[in-house]
Design a protein around this motif. Sequence first.
Motif, mmCIF file in Angstrom:
data_model
loop_
_atom_site.group_PDB
_atom_site.id
_atom_site.type_symbol
_atom_site.label_atom_id
_atom_site.label_comp_id
_atom_site.label_asym_id
_atom_site.label_seq_id
_atom_site.Cartn_x
_atom_site.Cartn_y
_atom_site.Cartn_z
ATOM 1 N N GLN A 29 0.822 -1.209 0.000
ATOM 2 C CA GLN A 29 0.000 0.000 0.000
ATOM 3 C C GLN A 29 0.862 1.267 0.000
ATOM 4 O O GLN A 29 0.531 2.241 -0.679
ATOM 5 N N ARG A 30 1.969 1.240 0.713
ATOM 6 C CA ARG A 30 2.868 2.401 0.700
ATOM 7 C C ARG A 30 3.513 2.578 -0.665
ATOM 8 O O ARG A 30 3.641 3.697 -1.170
ATOM 9 N N SER A 33 0.890 3.948 -2.995
ATOM 10 C CA SER A 33 0.652 5.364 -2.714
ATOM 11 C C SER A 33 1.726 6.209 -3.401
ATOM 12 O O SER A 33 1.410 7.232 -4.027
ATOM 13 N N ASP A 34 2.974 5.775 -3.323
ATOM 14 C CA ASP A 34 4.063 6.487 -4.005
ATOM 15 C C ASP A 34 3.866 6.485 -5.519
ATOM 16 O O ASP A 34 4.236 7.441 -6.196
ATOM 17 N N LEU A 35 3.295 5.397 -6.057
ATOM 18 C CA LEU A 35 3.058 5.281 -7.495
ATOM 19 C C LEU A 35 1.739 5.929 -7.927
ATOM 20 O O LEU A 35 1.353 5.843 -9.093
ATOM 21 N N ARG A 36 1.038 6.549 -6.978
ATOM 22 C CA ARG A 36 -0.250 7.213 -7.222
ATOM 23 C C ARG A 36 -1.336 6.240 -7.673
ATOM 24 O O ARG A 36 -2.170 6.559 -8.520
ATOM 25 N N LEU A 37 -1.310 5.047 -7.098
ATOM 26 C CA LEU A 37 -2.369 4.059 -7.323
ATOM 27 C C LEU A 37 -3.289 4.087 -6.110
ATOM 28 O O LEU A 37 -2.822 4.113 -4.966
ATOM 29 N N SER A 38 -4.598 4.082 -6.335
ATOM 30 C CA SER A 38 -5.574 3.997 -5.253
ATOM 31 C C SER A 38 -5.835 2.521 -4.971
ATOM 32 O O SER A 38 -5.915 1.722 -5.897
ATOM 33 N N ALA A 57 -5.112 2.699 -11.219
ATOM 34 C CA ALA A 57 -4.113 3.663 -11.673
ATOM 35 C C ALA A 57 -4.799 4.903 -12.239
ATOM 36 O O ALA A 57 -5.982 4.876 -12.588
ATOM 37 N N GLU A 58 -4.035 5.964 -12.362
ATOM 38 C CA GLU A 58 -4.565 7.212 -12.917
ATOM 39 C C GLU A 58 -5.071 7.036 -14.343
ATOM 40 O O GLU A 58 -5.998 7.720 -14.759
#
Length: 158
Positions: A29-30, A33-38, A57-58
């Motif tokens: 999860q961390r 979060s760094d990769l901007r994945l929810s 992903a975005e």
Amino acid sequence: MPIVSPHLDNPLIDGRQSVRAMMVRRGVQRLFSDLRLSVVPELTLASGRRADLVALAENGEIWIVEIKTSIEDYRTDLKWPDYRRHCDRLLFATHAGVPMEIFPPDCGLILADDWAGHLVREAPEHRLAPATRKAMLVRFARAAADRLLQAELLAGQV
């Protein structure tokens, strides 16, 4: 109000995960979060199976992560191939005590601990059909919204 409650008070923990699995989950999860994945943990899929982690992903890609904490955990699990039908990318996540060579090369691989995760091998893309993508996005959004409401209700915010 009782001092000790027999009920689970944390909507994010359902008690089915081992201490090691929760450690790996936190690291993944961390990383995500760094990769901007929810991320939504423990998401029930249309097949009735429950994915350990589903990430969005975005760009709209859906990733599923299957957490394995031992060789035996991997060898006895026969359900993970079904997850491919529900995601664009399928990954395994584990910790340093599990040999990484046991995991299939056609899946991504994450090595994680309590504090971080490292993407050892990227997952190949298997694009979802548009109808499956829409169904997964709705499932993801509803689960996330329902869990947020439950957390707010438990915190007395609503």
